[in-house]
Design a protein around this motif. Structure first.
Motif, PDB file in Angstrom:
ATOM      1  N   ALA A 218       0.836  -1.210   0.000  1.00 47.25           N
ATOM      2  CA  ALA A 218       0.000   0.000   0.000  1.00 47.25           C
ATOM      3  C   ALA A 218       0.872   1.262   0.000  1.00 47.25           C
ATOM      4  O   ALA A 218       0.588   2.230  -0.721  1.00 47.25           O
ATOM      5  N   GLU A 219       1.932   1.252   0.786  1.00 48.42           N
ATOM      6  CA  GLU A 219       2.823   2.411   0.854  1.00 48.42           C
ATOM      7  C   GLU A 219       3.533   2.623  -0.479  1.00 48.42           C
ATOM      8  O   GLU A 219       3.731   3.754  -0.917  1.00 48.42           O
ATOM      9  N   GLY A 220       3.921   1.525  -1.133  1.00 51.44           N
ATOM     10  CA  GLY A 220       4.566   1.619  -2.440  1.00 51.44           C
ATOM     11  C   GLY A 220       3.637   2.301  -3.437  1.00 51.44           C
ATOM     12  O   GLY A 220       4.052   3.190  -4.189  1.00 51.44           O
ATOM     13  N   ILE A 221       2.357   1.881  -3.414  1.00 52.60           N
ATOM     14  CA  ILE A 221       1.379   2.473  -4.346  1.00 52.60           C
ATOM     15  C   ILE A 221       1.151   3.946  -3.986  1.00 52.60           C
ATOM     16  O   ILE A 221       1.123   4.820  -4.854  1.00 52.60           O
ATOM     17  N   ARG A 222       1.018   4.232  -2.702  1.00 54.24           N
ATOM     18  CA  ARG A 222       0.755   5.622  -2.274  1.00 54.24           C
ATOM     19  C   ARG A 222       1.918   6.538  -2.666  1.00 54.24           C
ATOM     20  O   ARG A 222       1.709   7.613  -3.216  1.00 54.24           O
ATOM     21  N   ARG A 223       3.118   6.075  -2.404  1.00 55.03           N
ATOM     22  CA  ARG A 223       4.289   6.906  -2.742  1.00 55.03           C
ATOM     23  C   ARG A 223       4.386   7.088  -4.254  1.00 55.03           C
ATOM     24  O   ARG A 223       4.711   8.170  -4.727  1.00 55.03           O
TER      25      ARG A 223
END
Lengths: 504, 146
Positions: A218-223
């Motif tokens: 999720a963090e990878g997608i958000r960033r």
């Protein structure tokens, strides 16, 4: 008068108290004291050791800081320690990964993708050593932190020959040039620019930090999308149902209404915490896109379930339902499973088609009845574990008829069909062999072998397992939720059960 | 004299047995990759991963942390001259260690030195414990008949 005079009372003669010497501090007594001291010391030591072990044991895993959690993960990878790797994950992910690993390993071993002696405790095929690792954490919000390596050098080697794969994959690896079967590389984290440093997300739960696979994605997608960090105050609140059945019914209704927020609220707040946290980042946009969209043109009626207890939840297996698809091409599909009979009725035009599968003493019987369009009846008879016979007969709308027995030749290489075909009043024999390979290029798999497997699968007991696939619901805080991951896993597990233990 | 020597031997065996059990329990029992885990680490990991079967087995694994206390109680009882109680505790500690270590040894895990050591210690403790309990019960019977 008597001379006798009353004299003073006679006092007892004074006695000298007998002196008793205090008991001597004998060797025996000294021994008892020493024994008592030894016993006390040993008991206290044993008690302390037990208390220490009990305290260590009560720790729920994880680490005190985000960096320490990632460091534990790195150490587990360096030590090829799969159990240690699973242990650093957030509690729910740990359970999920462990369950899936166990199931997938079994399926992979059954299907020769993994070697039968593969040990999940040990991850072979690579070495990793990281010198001088320095980690830095950045708080995303109060319970999420991204950890990135800022210094250190990773030395990696890989060797395909050491992978615990099954014989077929091993044979395929053997065709690769020996030099290409090994790989080696070094990565200096300090020399990487920021965009190349993949952050590992950690989450805080009950005061401890854990590595999270889901939050990392999720963090990878958000960033990548350059979106703002998720605000815990905006997270989608979990809203479960009062019963497992109600949860599934509400899920179907939410799908019909294309109500994403309700679907997310119906997902378990532990397992799908990441979705609840990150949904606000995209939910408004998606809901706006779907705002004027009418509900999907279908209804589900007469939904009945068989409920099974599964680890950590309940699985609801549909027993009966009717799906009506409205619109230009209306279709009604009615499904029912009663005892050892499974029936499916499809109304898509003038003439309904009814398919029925029923257990028989020797295997299964089937009927596909298209009314005036034709009808096929047949039996699948199991002769033994390896061989079977399908007998089928059918008539078509233009009065053509066919009856045939399909078996596998004794050498297992061909499919043999024998029977008769009648058309325009003329009867002609069917007598054919189909040999060769079932899959182009796969010379090792003869057609007969494929059919043999098909014969094993179409037995009622196996095929019925397909219809045991259900929706998994879990209870959190007294409410019931639909578990998307476990339900998806259940589909794969269901397929695995159908193919389980097939002889190669 | 033979009885005294036998009794002394049983006490030594009980103490030695439970000590070996405790030392063995702290040594590596299993190896996953290059990582080794003691019996306590293994029990905690199994509990966290939820791989323990429900019921008595779970209670037995969770209660394993009590082994040092059981061993200490054995030594304390013997030091205080309570040989029958000490023998009984040695017997319980030994059986506990042998059963649990045997289950790990026969599992699919790659095992290490701690398990066999605990089994060896457990057997010594069991033998010493049995001798002390039997001797204690016999003495009590003789005292009752006199």
């Amino acid at each position: 008068m008597s001379d006798q005079q009353a004299g003073p009372p006679a006092w007892p003669a004074p006695t000298t108290p007998e002196y008793t010497a205090p008991p001597a501090f004998t060797k025996k007594r000294k021994g008892k004291v020493i024994a008592g001291v030894v016993a006390a010391v040993v008991l206290v030591a044993g008690g302390l050791a037990t208390a220490k072990l009990a305290m260590d044991r009560s720790a729920k895993g994880g680490a005190a800081t985000p960096e320490a959690a990632v460091q534990k993960m790195v150490t587990a990878i360096e030590q090829n320690d799969l159990l240690g790797l699973v242990d650093v994950l957030a509690p729910w992910e740990r359970d999920f990964v462990r369950r899936q690993l166990t199931k997938l390993t079994k399926v992979a071993k059954d299907n020769d993708a993994l070697s039968h002696d593969a040990d999940l405790g040990h991850l072979p095929g690579y070495t990793l050593r990281i010198d001088g690792l320095k980690l830095d954490s950045q708080a995303v919000n109060d319970h999420i932190a991204d950890v990135v390596p800022v210094a250190g050098t990773a030395h990696f080697t890989g060797n395909l020959d050491q992978l615990p794969v099954g014989s077929r994959i091993r044979d395929a690896i053997a065709t690769v040039d020996p030099q290409d079967r090994t790989a080696k590389g070094d990565v200096d984290f300090a020399s990487l620019d920021e965009s190349s440093r993949t952050p590992i997300a950690t989450i805080k739960q009950d005061g401890r930090w854990y590595v999270s696979l889901f939050y990392t994605v999720a963090e990878g997608i958000r960033r990548g999308a350059d979106a703002a960090p998720p605000d815990p105050a905006q997270a989608v609140a979990a809203q479960g149902a009062d019963s497992p059945e109600a949860a599934v019914e509400q899920m179907i209704d939410a799908i019909r209404r294309v109500d994403m927020r309700r679907l997310i609220a119906l997902s378990p707040p532990d397992e799908m915490a990441v979705l609840h946290d990150y949904a606000p980042l995209f939910l408004d946009h998606v809901q706006k896109q779907l705002a004027n969209r009418p509900p999907l043109p279908f209804t589900v009626q007469g939904l009945q379930f068989t409920t099974q207890n599964v680890e950590g939840g309940k699985k609801l297996i549909p027993k009966a339902f009717t799906v009506k698809v409205t619109g230009d091409n209306p279709v009604t599909v009615a499904y029912e499973r009663t005892g050892d009979t499974i029936s499916l009725r499809v109304d898509a035009g003038d003439q309904p088609v009814v398919a029925t599968l029923q257990r028989t003493a020797s295997g299964a019987s089937f009927v596909i009845d298209g009314g005036q369009q034709g009808k096929i009846t047949g039996t699948v008879a199991t002769i033994d574990d390896e061989t079977f016979k399908v007998h089928a007969s059918g008539t078509s709308a233009d009065s053509r008829a066919m009856t045939a027995d399909v078996t596998v030749s004794t050498d297992g290489k061909c499919i043999v069909a024998k029977g008769t075909s009648t058309s325009d009043g003329e009867t002609s024999p069917i007598d054919g062999n189909t040999c060769g390979t079932g899959v182009p290029g796969a010379s090792a798999i003869p057609m007969g072998s494929l059919l043999g497997k098909f014969g094993q699968i179409v037995r009622y007991d196996r095929i019925a397992k397909l219809f045991d696939i259900g929706v998994v619901t879990t209870q959190v805080g007294g409410k019931w939720y639909v578990s998307p991951l476990r339900s998806t896993g259940e589909v794969f597990a269901g397929l695995g059960r159908v193919f389980e233990g097939l002889s190669n | 004299l033979g009885g005294v020597v036998l009794r002394l031997g049983a006490i030594v065996a009980s103490v030695l047995g439970v000590l070996i059990v405790v030392i063995g329990s702290l040594l590596p029992w299993v190896r996953t990759g290059e990582r080794t885990r003691s019996s306590y680490e293994l029990a905690a990991l199994a509990d966290r991963l939820g791989v323990l079967p429900s019921g008595a087995a779970t209670v037995a694994v969770r209660g394993w942390v009590l082994v040092p206390l059981l061993a200490a109680a054995t030594v304390a009882a013997l030091a205080l001259g309570r040989t029958t109680i000490g023998g009984f505790l040695a017997l319980v500690t030994g059986l506990y260690a042998v059963v649990l270590a045997w289950l790990v040894e026969t599992s699919r895990l790659k095992t290490d030195v701690g398990g066999p050591m605990s089994i060896a210690g457990g057997i010594i403790a069991i033998l010493g414990g049995i001798a002390l309990v039997v001797s204690g019960v016999t003495s009590a019977r003789q005292a009752g008949t006199e």
